[in-house]
Design a protein around this motif. Structure first.
Motif, PDB file in Angstrom:
ATOM      1  N   LEU A 208      52.046  21.237  48.896  1.00 44.30           N
ATOM      2  CA  LEU A 208      53.484  20.977  48.980  1.00 44.30           C
ATOM      3  C   LEU A 208      54.155  21.953  49.947  1.00 44.30           C
ATOM      4  CD1 LEU A 208      54.330  20.489  45.197  1.00 44.30           C
ATOM      5  CD2 LEU A 208      54.115  18.709  46.941  1.00 44.30           C
ATOM      6  N   PRO A 209      55.217  21.549  50.613  1.00 43.18           N
ATOM      7  CA  PRO A 209      55.954  22.484  51.477  1.00 43.18           C
ATOM      8  C   PRO A 209      56.434  23.705  50.686  1.00 43.18           C
ATOM      9  CG  PRO A 209      56.689  20.225  51.833  1.00 43.18           C
ATOM     10  CD  PRO A 209      55.787  20.190  50.632  1.00 43.18           C
ATOM     11  N   GLY A 210      56.270  24.872  51.277  1.00 40.44           N
ATOM     12  CA  GLY A 210      56.711  26.097  50.632  1.00 40.44           C
ATOM     13  C   GLY A 210      55.779  26.623  49.561  1.00 40.44           C
ATOM     14  N   HIS A 211      54.630  25.975  49.366  1.00 39.37           N
ATOM     15  CA  HIS A 211      53.648  26.390  48.378  1.00 39.37           C
ATOM     16  C   HIS A 211      52.347  26.754  49.092  1.00 39.37           C
ATOM     17  CE1 HIS A 211      56.569  24.313  45.933  1.00 39.37           C
ATOM     18  NE2 HIS A 211      55.952  24.674  44.816  1.00 39.37           N
ATOM     19  N   GLN A 212      51.556  27.590  48.459  1.00 37.23           N
ATOM     20  CA  GLN A 212      50.236  27.931  49.002  1.00 37.23           C
ATOM     21  C   GLN A 212      49.286  28.263  47.868  1.00 37.23           C
ATOM     22  OE1 GLN A 212      49.609  30.241  52.571  1.00 37.23           O
ATOM     23  NE2 GLN A 212      48.073  31.529  51.559  1.00 37.23           N
ATOM     24  N   ALA A 213      48.038  27.845  48.029  1.00 36.75           N
ATOM     25  CA  ALA A 213      47.000  28.228  47.066  1.00 36.75           C
ATOM     26  C   ALA A 213      46.843  29.740  47.070  1.00 36.75           C
ATOM     27  CB  ALA A 213      45.682  27.556  47.430  1.00 36.75           C
ATOM     28  N   GLU A 214      46.806  30.311  45.902  1.00 41.52           N
ATOM     29  CA  GLU A 214      46.537  31.753  45.806  1.00 41.52           C
ATOM     30  C   GLU A 214      45.143  32.070  46.301  1.00 41.52           C
ATOM     31  OE1 GLU A 214      44.454  34.949  44.003  1.00 41.52           O
ATOM     32  OE2 GLU A 214      44.365  32.932  43.143  1.00 41.52           O
ATOM     33  N   GLY A 215      44.188  31.169  46.078  1.00 42.05           N
ATOM     34  CA  GLY A 215      42.888  31.303  46.728  1.00 42.05           C
ATOM     35  C   GLY A 215      41.729  31.669  45.840  1.00 42.05           C
ATOM     36  N   GLY A 216      41.986  32.182  44.640  1.00 41.47           N
ATOM     37  CA  GLY A 216      40.880  32.534  43.757  1.00 41.47           C
ATOM     38  C   GLY A 216      39.944  33.539  44.389  1.00 41.47           C
ATOM     39  N   SER A 217      38.651  33.252  44.323  1.00 39.01           N
ATOM     40  CA  SER A 217      37.649  34.190  44.831  1.00 39.01           C
ATOM     41  C   SER A 217      37.756  34.398  46.328  1.00 39.01           C
ATOM     42  CB  SER A 217      36.250  33.698  44.467  1.00 39.01           C
ATOM     43  OG  SER A 217      36.021  32.410  45.008  1.00 39.01           O
ATOM     44  N   ARG A 218      38.409  33.469  47.043  1.00 35.88           N
ATOM     45  CA  ARG A 218      38.568  33.623  48.502  1.00 35.88           C
ATOM     46  C   ARG A 218      39.611  34.676  48.846  1.00 35.88           C
ATOM     47  NH1 ARG A 218      40.828  28.218  48.802  1.00 35.88           N
ATOM     48  NH2 ARG A 218      41.212  28.541  51.038  1.00 35.88           N
ATOM     49  N   ASN A 219      40.431  35.058  47.909  1.00 35.58           N
ATOM     50  CA  ASN A 219      41.494  36.032  48.149  1.00 35.58           C
ATOM     51  C   ASN A 219      40.927  37.444  48.017  1.00 35.58           C
ATOM     52  OD1 ASN A 219      43.853  37.703  47.941  1.00 35.58           O
ATOM     53  ND2 ASN A 219      45.025  35.912  47.321  1.00 35.58           N
ATOM     54  N   VAL A 220      40.965  38.211  49.106  1.00 33.12           N
ATOM     55  CA  VAL A 220      40.410  39.570  49.063  1.00 33.12           C
ATOM     56  C   VAL A 220      41.173  40.443  48.069  1.00 33.12           C
ATOM     57  CG1 VAL A 220      39.470  39.492  51.401  1.00 33.12           C
ATOM     58  CG2 VAL A 220      41.828  40.305  51.044  1.00 33.12           C
ATOM     59  N   GLY A 221      42.431  40.098  47.801  1.00 38.96           N
ATOM     60  CA  GLY A 221      43.180  40.860  46.811  1.00 38.96           C
ATOM     61  C   GLY A 221      42.567  40.754  45.431  1.00 38.96           C
ATOM     62  N   ARG A 222      42.126  39.551  45.087  1.00 37.37           N
ATOM     63  CA  ARG A 222      41.479  39.376  43.783  1.00 37.37           C
ATOM     64  C   ARG A 222      40.212  40.209  43.681  1.00 37.37           C
ATOM     65  NH1 ARG A 222      41.326  34.054  40.133  1.00 37.37           N
ATOM     66  NH2 ARG A 222      43.407  33.226  40.526  1.00 37.37           N
ATOM     67  N   ARG A 223      39.330  40.047  44.651  1.00 37.48           N
ATOM     68  CA  ARG A 223      38.022  40.708  44.547  1.00 37.48           C
ATOM     69  C   ARG A 223      38.174  42.222  44.576  1.00 37.48           C
ATOM     70  NH1 ARG A 223      36.712  37.264  48.826  1.00 37.48           N
ATOM     71  NH2 ARG A 223      35.781  38.977  50.000  1.00 37.48           N
ATOM     72  N   ASP A 224      39.020  42.733  45.461  1.00 37.93           N
ATOM     73  CA  ASP A 224      39.148  44.185  45.556  1.00 37.93           C
ATOM     74  C   ASP A 224      39.901  44.758  44.365  1.00 37.93           C
ATOM     75  OD1 ASP A 224      37.902  43.664  47.927  1.00 37.93           O
ATOM     76  OD2 ASP A 224      39.353  44.691  49.197  1.00 37.93           O
ATOM     77  N   GLY A 225      40.865  43.998  43.836  1.00 41.05           N
ATOM     78  CA  GLY A 225      41.548  44.453  42.625  1.00 41.05           C
ATOM     79  C   GLY A 225      40.593  44.582  41.455  1.00 41.05           C
ATOM     80  N   LEU A 226      39.763  43.560  41.254  1.00 41.47           N
ATOM     81  CA  LEU A 226      38.775  43.614  40.177  1.00 41.47           C
ATOM     82  C   LEU A 226      37.717  44.678  40.458  1.00 41.47           C
ATOM     83  CD1 LEU A 226      38.318  39.776  39.569  1.00 41.47           C
ATOM     84  CD2 LEU A 226      39.680  41.386  38.216  1.00 41.47           C
ATOM     85  N   GLY A 227      37.464  44.946  41.734  1.00 38.52           N
ATOM     86  CA  GLY A 227      36.474  45.961  42.098  1.00 38.52           C
ATOM     87  C   GLY A 227      36.874  47.377  41.741  1.00 38.52           C
ATOM     88  N   THR A 228      38.153  47.597  41.373  1.00 37.60           N
ATOM     89  CA  THR A 228      38.554  48.948  40.966  1.00 37.60           C
ATOM     90  C   THR A 228      37.821  49.416  39.723  1.00 37.60           C
ATOM     91  OG1 THR A 228      40.460  48.067  39.729  1.00 37.60           O
ATOM     92  CG2 THR A 228      40.843  48.779  42.011  1.00 37.60           C
ATOM     93  N   VAL A 229      37.251  48.481  38.959  1.00 32.50           N
ATOM     94  CA  VAL A 229      36.412  48.883  37.816  1.00 32.50           C
ATOM     95  C   VAL A 229      35.239  49.723  38.304  1.00 32.50           C
ATOM     96  CG1 VAL A 229      34.894  48.040  35.978  1.00 32.50           C
ATOM     97  CG2 VAL A 229      37.089  46.922  36.400  1.00 32.50           C
ATOM     98  N   MET A 230      34.615  49.314  39.401  1.00 32.92           N
ATOM     99  CA  MET A 230      33.498  50.080  39.946  1.00 32.92           C
ATOM    100  C   MET A 230      33.979  51.402  40.535  1.00 32.92           C
ATOM    101  SD  MET A 230      30.203  50.114  40.307  1.00 32.92           S
ATOM    102  CE  MET A 230      29.621  48.415  40.166  1.00 32.92           C
ATOM    103  N   LEU A 231      35.143  51.408  41.181  1.00 33.67           N
ATOM    104  CA  LEU A 231      35.680  52.660  41.721  1.00 33.67           C
ATOM    105  C   LEU A 231      35.932  53.666  40.611  1.00 33.67           C
ATOM    106  CD1 LEU A 231      38.322  51.278  44.281  1.00 33.67           C
ATOM    107  CD2 LEU A 231      35.895  51.770  44.667  1.00 33.67           C
ATOM    108  N   ALA A 232      36.559  53.201  39.521  1.00 34.22           N
ATOM    109  CA  ALA A 232      36.854  54.100  38.404  1.00 34.22           C
ATOM    110  C   ALA A 232      35.573  54.589  37.748  1.00 34.22           C
ATOM    111  CB  ALA A 232      37.740  53.372  37.381  1.00 34.22           C
ATOM    112  N   ALA A 233      34.575  53.723  37.653  1.00 34.85           N
ATOM    113  CA  ALA A 233      33.312  54.115  37.033  1.00 34.85           C
ATOM    114  C   ALA A 233      32.597  55.181  37.863  1.00 34.85           C
ATOM    115  CB  ALA A 233      32.418  52.896  36.856  1.00 34.85           C
ATOM    116  N   ALA A 234      32.561  55.010  39.175  1.00 38.66           N
ATOM    117  CA  ALA A 234      31.898  55.988  40.033  1.00 38.66           C
ATOM    118  C   ALA A 234      32.540  57.360  39.903  1.00 38.66           C
ATOM    119  CB  ALA A 234      31.935  55.518  41.487  1.00 38.66           C
TER     120      ALA A 234
END
Length: 439
Positions: A208-234
């Motif tokens: 739709l006009p003015g809308h965009q898929a957030e992207g799920g796994s394709r969104n680097v924000g998702r993957r890197d945000g969830l990856g902070t678990v590994m950063l905190a663990a290290a």
């Protein structure tokens, strides 16, 4: 909003996007999801200007999510967002036969410093995706089985970011918040639909006009945000774990953990072996990994952990599940509902807090792997408890159920996604006119 690191501010992105297949580099505008070159599907990855190593995993003292901002693809940060809590779990480890078990608890457990507002690690991806957006973003369209919708709904309410969330009706039970949602967050609930149906509807609505898929796994924000678990663990452990265990639906969190480990490992340090865990009778990644082919495209059955029911996981995408399993020497495990329930009870007995079904799946699969000799007693293991403390939060706080903006019965005949999308469009068209008339 306030930056926590001098490199992280609007208009000065401290990272570059790189295609994992062809190596094409992009300056990020906060919305890019895919490489524009013609080739097989491939994830974009982030390359940061911050030097690698454990010391780069945190930008300043503290425990919040955005202390990791130098390794997050954000142009802005948000104050007061909790981060991962990583601690040893010796009593639980003894019960399942491990001497070096560490747990990343991502949920609500005030005594341990865990204060995630919607009780799962999906809060990390929501705030990172929002922090990546440009100043005047489109409406993000996000399908969810429940936990992702809760995380985005609350983060977007708090920071006034327009979102359209599409969920199966049972997900409404988990959409409970300290206050009502802002009108900028619209929840579409589908009666009689599955998570896969919600994804199909969201695909259409994102056009739709003015809308965009957030992207799920394709969104680097998702993957890197969830990856902070590994950063905190290290940081907490002082090294990378040998084995990383997580329940998965799409596998996005495990891919994010793997990518984070690649960024911060030192010298010839081995990458953590990924053990991804699924819940029978719906285990498409387990079946795909065992067969060496694509994830099975059947409809969902009735697993305990509904949050793991993703029928379209990124298995064959370059940089996706198959690649990270292969690179890490990992495996996909599977347990049934009975084992997951028993593991949930074991965690509460030994650690003193309730956990989500997906986390129960991961613990049950880890215990099975130890018994089968797939994990040695002396291995350094990080178990990602992806959600917990929901029952405790309900006792501590008064929570308000979210009211869906639109509730639609799933059609029994015809093109269900298109029929539902047309109803949503009609309401989107009507809503501004109604608001104007009310004024």
């Amino acid at each position: 909003m306030s930056p926590v690191h001098p490199q992280v501010r609007p208009g000065n992105r401290h990272y570059t996007l790189v295609c994992s297949f062809c190596g094409t580099r992009y300056e990020d505008d906060g919305l890019i999801l895919d490489c524009s070159r013609p080739h097989d599907p491939a994830f974009l990855r982030t390359e940061y200007s911050t030097p690698a190593g454990y010391g780069s995993a945190g930008g300043r003292p503290g425990t919040g999510l955005f202390r990791h901002a130098p390794l997050l693809p954000v142009a802005r940060t948000f104050p007061g967002v909790p981060g991962p809590v990583v601690q040893r779990a010796d009593r639980l480890g003894r019960r399942i036969g491990l001497d070096q078990l560490w747990v990343a608890f991502n949920g609500y457990w005030p005594e341990r410093g865990a204060q995630l507002p919607t009780c799962t690690f999906k809060d990390f991806e929501a705030y990172t995706v929002l922090g990546r957006l440009p100043a005047d973003p489109p409406v993000l369209v996000i399908p969810s089985a429940g936990n992702t919708a809760a995380a985005f709904a609350w983060a977007a309410t708090f920071h006034q970011v327009p979102c359209l969330l599409v969920v199966p009706a049972p997900a409404l039970a988990g959409l409970r918040f300290p206050a009502p949602l802002d009108p900028c967050v619209r929840v579409v609930a589908l009666d009689g639909a599955t998570y896969s149906d919600a994804i199909a509807c969201a695909d259409l609505l994102a056009q739709l006009p003015g809308h965009q898929a957030e992207g799920g796994s394709r969104n680097v924000g998702r993957r890197d945000g969830l990856g902070t678990v590994m950063l905190a663990a290290a940081e907490a452990i002082g090294r990378l774990p040998q084995t990383y265990v997580q329940a998965v639906g799409s596998g996005t969190g495990a891919i994010g953990a793997h990518e984070a480990a690649r960024r911060i490992r030192t010298g010839d340090e081995a990458l953590p072996r990924l053990l991804m865990c699924q819940n029978a009778p719906f285990a498409p990644l387990f079946e795909a990994w065992r067969s060496g082919g694509r994830a099975a495209a059947h409809r969902e059955h009735e697993p305990l952990a509904r949050e793991l029911t993703n029928r379209r996981p990124p298995f064959t995408v370059h940089g996706g599940v198959r690649d990270v399993l292969t690179e890490s020497g990992g495996d996909v495990l599977c347990v049934d509902n009975v084992a997951a329930l028993a593991a949930m009870e074991l965690f509460e007995e030994t650690e003193g807090i309730d956990i989500e079904p997906g986390a129960g799946v991961a613990l049950a699969a880890l215990a099975d792997a130890v018994r089968a000799g797939l994990v040695d007693r002396d291995e350094l293991v990080l178990l990602n408890i992806t959600g917990g403390g929901r029952a405790r939060q309900a006792r501590d706080l008064r929570l308000v159920p979210a009211e869906p903006w639109l509730r639609v019965p799933w059609p029994t005949t015809g093109d269900g996604p298109r029929t539902v999308a047309e109803q949503v469009v009609r309401h989107l068209t009507y809503a501004p006119a109604a608001a104007a008339a009310a004024r």
